[in-house]
Design an enzyme around this catalytic site. Structure first.
Site, PDB file in Angstrom:
ATOM      1  CG  HIS A  32      -2.361  -9.541   3.753  1.00 18.09           C
ATOM      2  ND1 HIS A  32      -1.343  -8.721   3.309  1.00 18.09           N
ATOM      3  CD2 HIS A  32      -1.971 -10.809   3.450  1.00 18.09           C
ATOM      4  CE1 HIS A  32      -0.383  -9.462   2.778  1.00 18.09           C
ATOM      5  NE2 HIS A  32      -0.741 -10.722   2.837  1.00 18.09           N
ATOM      6  CG  HIS A  50      -0.371 -11.206  -2.033  1.00 22.26           C
ATOM      7  ND1 HIS A  50       0.721 -12.019  -2.187  1.00 22.26           N
ATOM      8  CD2 HIS A  50      -0.610 -11.159  -0.694  1.00 22.26           C
ATOM      9  CE1 HIS A  50       1.121 -12.460  -1.004  1.00 22.26           C
ATOM     10  NE2 HIS A  50       0.321 -11.963  -0.086  1.00 22.26           N
ATOM     11  CG  ASP A  98      -8.892  13.711  -2.230  1.00 29.04           C
ATOM     12  OD1 ASP A  98      -8.767  14.884  -1.823  1.00 29.04           O
ATOM     13  OD2 ASP A  98      -9.364  13.438  -3.356  1.00 29.04           O
ATOM     14  CG  HIS A 111       4.354 -10.008   2.438  1.00 27.12           C
ATOM     15  ND1 HIS A 111       4.190 -10.447   3.725  1.00 27.12           N
ATOM     16  CD2 HIS A 111       3.340 -10.538   1.747  1.00 27.12           C
ATOM     17  CE1 HIS A 111       3.126 -11.223   3.791  1.00 27.12           C
ATOM     18  NE2 HIS A 111       2.597 -11.299   2.599  1.00 27.12           N
ATOM     19  CE1 TYR A 171     -15.467  13.857  -2.103  1.00 22.67           C
ATOM     20  CE2 TYR A 171     -15.951  12.242  -0.395  1.00 22.67           C
ATOM     21  CZ  TYR A 171     -15.785  12.569  -1.721  1.00 22.67           C
ATOM     22  OH  TYR A 171     -15.971  11.593  -2.680  1.00 22.67           O
TER      23      TYR A 171
END
Lengths: 232, 232, 232, 232
Positions: D96, D98, D121, D172, D230
């Site tokens: 998490h 910001h 991608d 948020h 890839y």
């Protein structure tokens, strides 16, 4: 030592410039360096973090995309490089990045207007944006067709790959090239800077005019013309 | 040791500040430092990467643009510097960059409105943007005429080069100057910061008003007036 | 050793955080640290580059703005600090910067809308923007009046300076404060981040709604309420 | 040594990546690393600066949110992590932040359109934005409900958490996850980059089209499909 050591070393050093110039996140970019006499190029292995790269890890590929030397899988964009080397003479380095501003223009499917002398110091036209391919080509040999998409777009616009050393591939991201791998890296950094300033220019003045032809020619000639007086 | 060593050293150190302040990509900028008694200035050689610069590599040029000392070709913008030194007294340093935000305003062909006290701490007017030259001048002695384009624009607007130490050249990029080369570099960094904040201000509020005269005067006087109380 | 050494040291360290956090260009900012028992604060000397600062160079000033100790001239914003310390209890540090995004909002003369929880983690209202002063006040004791402009704007809006620890001064730039100088610096960095995100939010969605009250209260309470559970 | 040392070490190292990648200011972020056999995860303690973190300070929590080991209070977002681990198999790391651009999209309450191959991608859909919760849920067990808000939004959209490893929580900020904590951190950096480029794309061309399905599938398959080519 590999007989391709010189281009492996060149490609390695050029690849290592990309994170230093802020042009790549993680492994989202690759540089190749060609040896035209031997008909091959050295390219970054796919998905290997920059900190783990060494000259020895570069992969040698010929201009048809066949792996000639190397234990790792080459960049997934290898066939695009191969097509450009095969069809365009005089280029010895190619760079692909997803640099922020150039990629945003590519996603916008717009060419970058020539707004100022920073742009004109390097090329005399808008920076072209090749349209996305049709579905058949995408579902076919995609990276190979990406090379042709670039070639065809230059042909349609009548552009010379020795004068315009950069392109946006619509929805995707930029490719740049040059006489050397170093020059191709330089072009990627110039493109990113020009892309950012063109974005800001339109934000500041939505009616900002393109540069007039006399200024375009003056700036390009002073750097690249027969009587150029930039540099040593 | 060259009798011009002091200005070579000054010009060298001032040039080296540009990449540290984030004002240049590669070699897209130059600083000069003048010795008015000797009637010359030291300027960055053209196209030499910052990491390869030394004080000795600076080129000595007089105010008519003649090379007096030095083995390298001077910056391609040398004649613009020469014209400004010749016609404007009291300036001993000049800087040219293609810094991102200031150049974007120049490409937009707009002067930068005075929106706040950061701006007013340094000058009391909008930051002027000289229009692009007419085609005859561009095709003539371009860099020489760029100097006159700046001089003429200041004359038209009635600006004093000792109070307004910066200008945008339309479609091109900024020039700044000052009593010393260090002050000219300082002005380039201030201009870039003011240019970024003016851009953001208009984005946040398209009707943002210019600063009112009392605030302009107050901030300028506290830094530069006879009773200034900023600094030591 | 000065009997004010502790606040000189605190102010010094807090000032040195500003360039590290990217909140200042050159000397465009200042931090003070107060000792309420002695009725004084230590503040940065005016116009001294951060690299030349030492704790000993901090200037000691009382809450009426009289210099108590120190050989250098204090920050030109000293009287604004003095007014806030004198009239607002419980604050022991004040910061003034011209940080890019917060200053751009101040120049736009708009308060910063509360768009998300990053904002609500720190305050429950829009970040206020005090209007520019009238001309009489500007031409009078400007920095002293700036303090009252802030006090009056908080009084008009019914804001508590212990809950809202930041303000924009219209056309100028932000001030922040807190129980300690460190907290005031922290608030300046938070303000800059919130200011940037609010700018981007409006660009991405011109109709972006303000945060709803339940979310505002929840986030503020979990960090600052009686049952807060953020931090140790 | 704790029998949870391996995940403490993993969580510690992953947390330390966040400031290096420019994804967090101060302590505004957290990473956890799970051991599914033991039914627990290690998570950053709440509000502890990155420079003070050690592997030993990580807190061990089970999938119902009970603290199993550790002397510090865990991240205030711990219950959101717990809910995701409990209900979604195959994920062993959650992040998490910001981060600036992703949070601005979350504040705008818009999902991020898939504009280019950088996005494709990594996932084949727009990056979802879960709406803000209703007031009852916010005032209840907020972080616990945030987890369900994410789960429910994925269910409504018919998204598979193994294919779409990121979400914006409206008003948020983003959460990302992955098979490992390192992959979850990688996803947070990719999300931030994609969020910035999508913002710029709309600024450059307000009518920029979403990527067409053939290109979406091609790019995703070459990185993640059964015949992916890839990486090594």
């Amino acid at each position: 030592m590999s007989k391709y050591h010189h281009i492996k070393q060149t490609a390695y050093e050029a690849n290592m410039q990309l994170p230093k110039l802020g042009l790549v996140l993680f492994t989202f970019g690759n540089v190749s360096a060609a040896d035209r006499e031997k008909g091959v190029f050295a390219i970054k292995p796919s998905g290997v973090p920059y900190k783990d790269l060494t000259p020895e890890k570069m992969v040698i590929v010929d201009f048809d995309g066949n792996i000639i030397e190397g234990e790792l899988r080459p960049s997934s964009d290898t066939l695009t490089h191969a097509v450009l080397y095969k069809h365009w003479d005089g280029i010895n380095g190619i760079v692909h990045t997803h640099s922020t501003y150039a990629t945003s223009w590519a996603q916008s499917q717009r060419c970058i207007p020539i707004f100022g002398t920073t742009h004109a110091d390097h090329l005399t036209t808008d920076i072209p944006c090749a349209p996305p391919m049709n579905d058949e080509l995408i579902e076919g040999n995609y990276e190979y067709q990406t090379g042709f998409q670039i070639l065809n777009h230059f042909a349609e616009l009548g552009l010379d790959h020795k004068e315009v050393e950069m392109v946006l591939v619509g929805n995707h991201a930029p490719f740049t090239w040059g006489k050397t791998a170093d020059k191709a890296v330089y072009n990627s950094a110039v493109l990113e800077s020009v892309a950012q300033m063109a974005y800001l220019t339109e934000q500041i003045n939505a009616q900002a005019p393109r540069l007039k032809d006399t200024l375009i020619n003056k700036h390009y000639q002073r750097k690249h013309g027969p009587d150029s007086y930039y540099g040593q």
